[in-house]
Structure formats: structure tokens, C-alpha cells
Design an enzyme around this catalytic site. Structure first.
Site, PDB file in Angstrom:
ATOM      1  N   ARG A 188       0.882  -1.183   0.000  1.00 44.80           N
ATOM      2  CA  ARG A 188       0.000   0.000   0.000  1.00 44.80           C
ATOM      3  C   ARG A 188       0.907   1.216   0.000  1.00 44.80           C
ATOM      4  O   ARG A 188       1.713   1.400   0.926  1.00 44.80           O
ATOM      5  CB  ARG A 188      -0.919  -0.006   1.225  1.00 44.80           C
ATOM      6  CG  ARG A 188      -1.608   1.323   1.436  1.00 44.80           C
ATOM      7  CD  ARG A 188      -2.729   1.271   2.439  1.00 44.80           C
ATOM      8  NE  ARG A 188      -3.876   0.576   1.886  1.00 44.80           N
ATOM      9  CZ  ARG A 188      -5.106   0.622   2.425  1.00 44.80           C
ATOM     10  NH1 ARG A 188      -5.323   1.335   3.516  1.00 44.80           N
ATOM     11  NH2 ARG A 188      -6.106  -0.029   1.866  1.00 44.80           N
ATOM     12  N   HIS A 244      -7.436   0.908  -6.454  1.00 45.69           N
ATOM     13  CA  HIS A 244      -7.620   0.003  -5.305  1.00 45.69           C
ATOM     14  C   HIS A 244      -8.315  -1.270  -5.806  1.00 45.69           C
ATOM     15  O   HIS A 244      -9.459  -1.557  -5.440  1.00 45.69           O
ATOM     16  CB  HIS A 244      -8.456   0.719  -4.240  1.00 45.69           C
ATOM     17  CG  HIS A 244      -8.402   0.109  -2.876  1.00 45.69           C
ATOM     18  ND1 HIS A 244      -7.622  -0.990  -2.567  1.00 45.69           N
ATOM     19  CD2 HIS A 244      -9.050   0.450  -1.715  1.00 45.69           C
ATOM     20  CE1 HIS A 244      -7.796  -1.299  -1.285  1.00 45.69           C
ATOM     21  NE2 HIS A 244      -8.653  -0.441  -0.757  1.00 45.69           N
ATOM     22  N   GLN A 267     -10.072  -3.915  -3.414  1.00 39.83           N
ATOM     23  CA  GLN A 267     -11.358  -3.462  -2.889  1.00 39.83           C
ATOM     24  C   GLN A 267     -12.474  -3.785  -3.871  1.00 39.83           C
ATOM     25  O   GLN A 267     -13.555  -4.259  -3.490  1.00 39.83           O
ATOM     26  CB  GLN A 267     -11.313  -1.944  -2.647  1.00 39.83           C
ATOM     27  CG  GLN A 267     -12.618  -1.375  -2.117  1.00 39.83           C
ATOM     28  CD  GLN A 267     -12.949  -1.914  -0.744  1.00 39.83           C
ATOM     29  OE1 GLN A 267     -12.128  -1.868   0.153  1.00 39.83           O
ATOM     30  NE2 GLN A 267     -14.155  -2.448  -0.570  1.00 39.83           N
ATOM     31  N   ASP A 314     -17.440   7.092  -1.094  1.00 38.66           N
ATOM     32  CA  ASP A 314     -16.196   6.899  -0.337  1.00 38.66           C
ATOM     33  C   ASP A 314     -15.906   8.225   0.360  1.00 38.66           C
ATOM     34  O   ASP A 314     -16.547   9.249   0.082  1.00 38.66           O
ATOM     35  CB  ASP A 314     -15.068   6.490  -1.305  1.00 38.66           C
ATOM     36  CG  ASP A 314     -13.752   6.137  -0.597  1.00 38.66           C
ATOM     37  OD1 ASP A 314     -13.762   5.918   0.635  1.00 38.66           O
ATOM     38  OD2 ASP A 314     -12.711   6.088  -1.280  1.00 38.66           O
ATOM     39  N   CYS A 340     -16.345   1.371   0.813  1.00 43.03           N
ATOM     40  CA  CYS A 340     -15.164   0.549   1.114  1.00 43.03           C
ATOM     41  C   CYS A 340     -14.742   0.638   2.576  1.00 43.03           C
ATOM     42  O   CYS A 340     -14.028  -0.238   3.061  1.00 43.03           O
ATOM     43  CB  CYS A 340     -14.014   0.941   0.198  1.00 43.03           C
ATOM     44  SG  CYS A 340     -13.378   2.610   0.445  1.00 43.03           S
ATOM     45  N   ARG A 386     -13.458  -8.778   1.644  1.00 40.94           N
ATOM     46  CA  ARG A 386     -12.047  -8.526   1.338  1.00 40.94           C
ATOM     47  C   ARG A 386     -11.245  -9.821   1.526  1.00 40.94           C
ATOM     48  O   ARG A 386     -10.361 -10.140   0.733  1.00 40.94           O
ATOM     49  CB  ARG A 386     -11.480  -7.411   2.235  1.00 40.94           C
ATOM     50  CG  ARG A 386     -12.078  -6.022   2.000  1.00 40.94           C
ATOM     51  CD  ARG A 386     -11.685  -5.469   0.637  1.00 40.94           C
ATOM     52  NE  ARG A 386     -10.250  -5.386   0.469  1.00 40.94           N
ATOM     53  CZ  ARG A 386      -9.466  -4.385   0.922  1.00 40.94           C
ATOM     54  NH1 ARG A 386     -10.022  -3.367   1.540  1.00 40.94           N
ATOM     55  NH2 ARG A 386      -8.169  -4.386   0.726  1.00 40.94           N
TER      56      ARG A 386
HETATM   57  N1   CP Z   1     -11.172  -0.330   2.498  1.00 40.75           N
HETATM   58  C1   CP Z   1      -9.873  -0.389   2.900  1.00 40.75           C
HETATM   59  O1   CP Z   1      -8.950  -0.570   2.096  1.00 40.75           O
HETATM   60  O2   CP Z   1      -9.722  -0.268   4.241  1.00 40.75           O
HETATM   61  P1   CP Z   1      -8.348  -0.067   5.043  1.00 40.75           P
HETATM   62  O3   CP Z   1      -7.822   1.305   4.689  1.00 40.75           O
HETATM   63  O4   CP Z   1      -8.736  -0.185   6.482  1.00 40.75           O
HETATM   64  O5   CP Z   1      -7.367  -1.123   4.607  1.00 40.75           O
HETATM   65  N1  NVA Z   2     -10.090   6.632  -1.138  1.00 35.37           N
HETATM   66  C1  NVA Z   2      -9.647   6.185   0.159  1.00 35.37           C
HETATM   67  C2  NVA Z   2      -9.835   4.712   0.301  1.00 35.37           C
HETATM   68  C3  NVA Z   2      -9.454   4.154   1.640  1.00 35.37           C
HETATM   69  C4  NVA Z   2      -9.612   2.671   1.747  1.00 35.37           C
HETATM   70  C5  NVA Z   2      -8.216   6.577   0.388  1.00 35.37           C
HETATM   71  O1  NVA Z   2      -7.394   6.466  -0.539  1.00 35.37           O
HETATM   72  O2  NVA Z   2      -7.900   7.045   1.486  1.00 35.37           O
END
Ligand code: CP
Ligand code: NVA
Length: 309
Positions: A109, A136, A139, A227, A266, A294
Site C-alpha cells: 500500500r 484500489h 477493494q 467513499d 469501502c 475482502r
Molecule cells: N477499504 C480499505 O482498504 O480499508 P483499510 O484502509 O482499512 O485497509
Molecule cells: N479513497 C480512500 C480509500 C481508503 C480505503 C483513500 O485512498 O484514502
């Protein structure tokens, strides 16, 4: 053989995405009621280890990949980038080459999508995108699984996205092109998705509607998705929040969607901002199925990456 990376859904393609979803449904139903850490009967990844690199916070991605590996008979280890040599400037190229000698797959990530491409370029084991500023895909695998569990067919589905045109929306658009569903995007001016993802979905045959009118986006939708208005790494700018206010998913907006429409998010959610409490807590909200999925969806992604699917 070069490693099977999963940086975006297109790395797998439509046929493999459909195979992963089918496998996820089968594995999920085969272990109903089991302790969550017990491995599936076939333990297909016994002896395999996944390294997870986090340059941003996470709850779901972190826990779901760990549990996915346990359920497949393998294990996972977490590397918070700040406490590794990567955090002190060791190159992605060297990190990729070292980890490729030590583990069987890498999940990362990070912020800049170019970083994951660099890591994948130098890795000889699969690299999986656990979120970048651009996309993502894991997700969206869980979202697709959740939609199918609701008895809906993906082909021809009408999905409405409200709010910020962000990384999650980009992966939804990629899925729309691959699997043949339509996306109505309601965003304020200046917060539209990257046109590359819109153009790619349209070129693949999906209908993508971009509108400033939240009700127009939601009307007749099978699925309504939103989101956070402020993604990780972005400024909590007051003018952005003000621009987003008309795009809140609330009962009035959901009233325009189909009677059996479902709400997806998400998570983490900011209840009172992008969604109100009434919708978030309603029977139409399947956000906690989505979170659980997930695990199930990523098990199939891991199996595909490691050549077991
Ligand atoms: N939806 C998602 O990716 O959650 P986290 O940021 O908690 O991993
Ligand atoms: N769009 C959000 C998703 C988090 C899971 C971010 O990038 O923070």
C-alpha cells in the site's frame, strides 16, 4: 516464467476476474461457520508467505490479507515502511530483489502508483496492489463479490458513484469495462475521475455518465457507492468539503435508486459526511459484508497470482 502481478484488474483480465469471483464464492460457502483462522480443507498455499508493506494506514487490507493467507494454509508478515530500510531510502529495486528471495508474494500500500510499478518491475514474485493514489483493485474484487451475493448480475448493472472521483472509482471504472456494467458518476466540478479510466471503460463498451447532478447519477441505480471525501494523503480542505455536500448519500438520494438497490462503501466511513446514518445503518447497506469479502476475494487473487487458479 514472469511473476503474475495484480497491480490493476487489467493485469488479470475479464476471464481471470470471473474465475476469481467464482472461486471466492465457492471457498466462502465451503467454510461457513468455521473458526476464522482455520485453513481451508485443501490448504492450497501451505508453506507460502506474503510480505505486506504499508506506507499508509490500514485496518481492512492489513487484517484481510493476513487472514486470507491463514485460510489458504500460509502466513503473512507486516512491514510498516517507516520502520524498514525502505523508510530510510533503500531503493524499491533492492527491496524487491531481497524480498523476492525471502517470501512468495508481496502486497504493498503506497502513494504514487509509479512506486508499485517499480517494485513489480524488479520483483520475481507476484506484487499485489493494496491501494495507491491511483487505484484500489482488491477493494473492487470484494465489491463485485458482494454485488453478486445480493443476487445481482454484473453484466448490464447500473452503478452510481457519488462524491470524489478517486482511486476506488478508478478501479470500479476498470471493472465496468472488463465485466460490462455501467457507471453514473456524480461529482462536483474539478473532482471528476481521471479521464484515462473513463475513456478505457467506454472503449471497452461500458456506458459511463459524468454529471454534476447527484440525483441524476442515483436515479434508477442498482448499486449506490460512495467513499470518503478526503483520501489518505490529501488536504482536509474546507472548500472541497463544501463542494461535496450536495453529493451525500442520504435517504432522499436513495429514494431515486431502484427499490432493491444496495449501498456500498469501502470503509472507513465518515457518517454525516459522504453518507448519512440512516442509509449507512439501513437494510440496503451491505458495507460489512463488503468488508468481510475482502478476505474471500483476496484469497482468490492470491491463488491467481501464485498460479493456483
Ligand atoms: N477499504 C480499505 O482498504 O480499508 P483499510 O484502509 O482499512 O485497509
Ligand atoms: N479513497 C480512500 C480509500 C481508503 C480505503 C483513500 O485512498 O484514502
Amino acid at each position: 516464467m514472469t511473476a503474475r502481478h495484480f497491480l490493476d484488474l487489467g493485469d488479470a483480465g475479464a476471464e481471470a476476474v470471473r474465475a476469481m469471483l467464482a472461486d471466492a464464492h465457492t471457498r466462502k460457502s465451503a467454510r461457513q461457520g468455521w473458526p476464522k483462522g482455520k485453513s481451508d480443507a485443501d490448504a492450497p498455499l501451505a508453506g507460502h508467505v506474503l510480505a505486506m508493506i504499508f506506507e499508509k494506514n490500514s485496518t481492512r487490507t492489513r487484517v484481510s490479507f493476513d487472514m486470507a493467507m491463514r485460510q489458504l494454509g500460509g502466513s503473512a508478515l507486516i512491514m510498516d515502511a517507516g520502520s524498514t530500510q525502505l523508510g530510510r531510502g533503500e531503493s524499491l529495486a533492492d527491496t524487491a530483489r531481497v524480498l523476492s528471495r525471502m517470501v512468495d508474494a508481496i502486497m504493498i500500500r503506497t502513494d504514487d502508483h509509479a512506486k508499485i510499478e517499480e517494485l513489480a518491475h524488479h520483483a520475481t514474485v507476484p506484487v499485489i496492489n493494496g491501494l495507491t493514489d491511483q487505484s484500489h483493485p482488491c477493494q473492487i474484487m470484494a465489491d463485485l463479490l458482494t454485488i453478486e451475493e445480493q443476487g445481482m448480475s454484473l453484466r448490464g448493472l447500473e452503478l452510481a458513484w457519488l462524491g470524489d472521483g478517486n482511486n476506488v472509482l478508478h478501479s470500479i471504472l476498470e471493472a465496468a469495462g472488463l465485466l460490462g456494467f455501467n457507471v453514473r458518476v456524480g461529482t462536483p466540478q474539478g473532482y471528476e475521475p481521471d479521464n484515462r479510466f473513463v475513456a478505457q471503460a467506454r472503449a471497452a463498451g461500458a456506458t459511463v455518465t459524468l454529471t454534476r447532478d447527484a440525483a441524476e447519477a442515483a436515479n434508477g441505480a442498482d448499486i449506490v457507492v460512495t467513499d470518503t471525501w478526503v483520501s489518505m494523503g490529501q488536504d482536509h480542505a474546507h472548500n472541497k468539503l463544501a463542494a461535496m455536500a450536495p453529493y451525500q448519500v442520504n435517504a432522499a438520494l436513495m429514494a431515486g435508486a431502484k427499490p432493491d438497490a444496495r449501498f456500498l462503501h469501502c470503509l472507513p466511513a465518515h457518517v454525516g459526511e459522504e453518507v448519512d446514518a440512516e442509509v449507512f445503518e439501513s437494510d440496503r447497506s451491505v458495507v460489512f459484508d463488503e468488508a468481510e469479502n475482502r478476505i474471500h476475494a483476496q484469497k482468490s487473487v492470491l491463488l491467481w497470482c501464485l498460479g493456483e487458479l
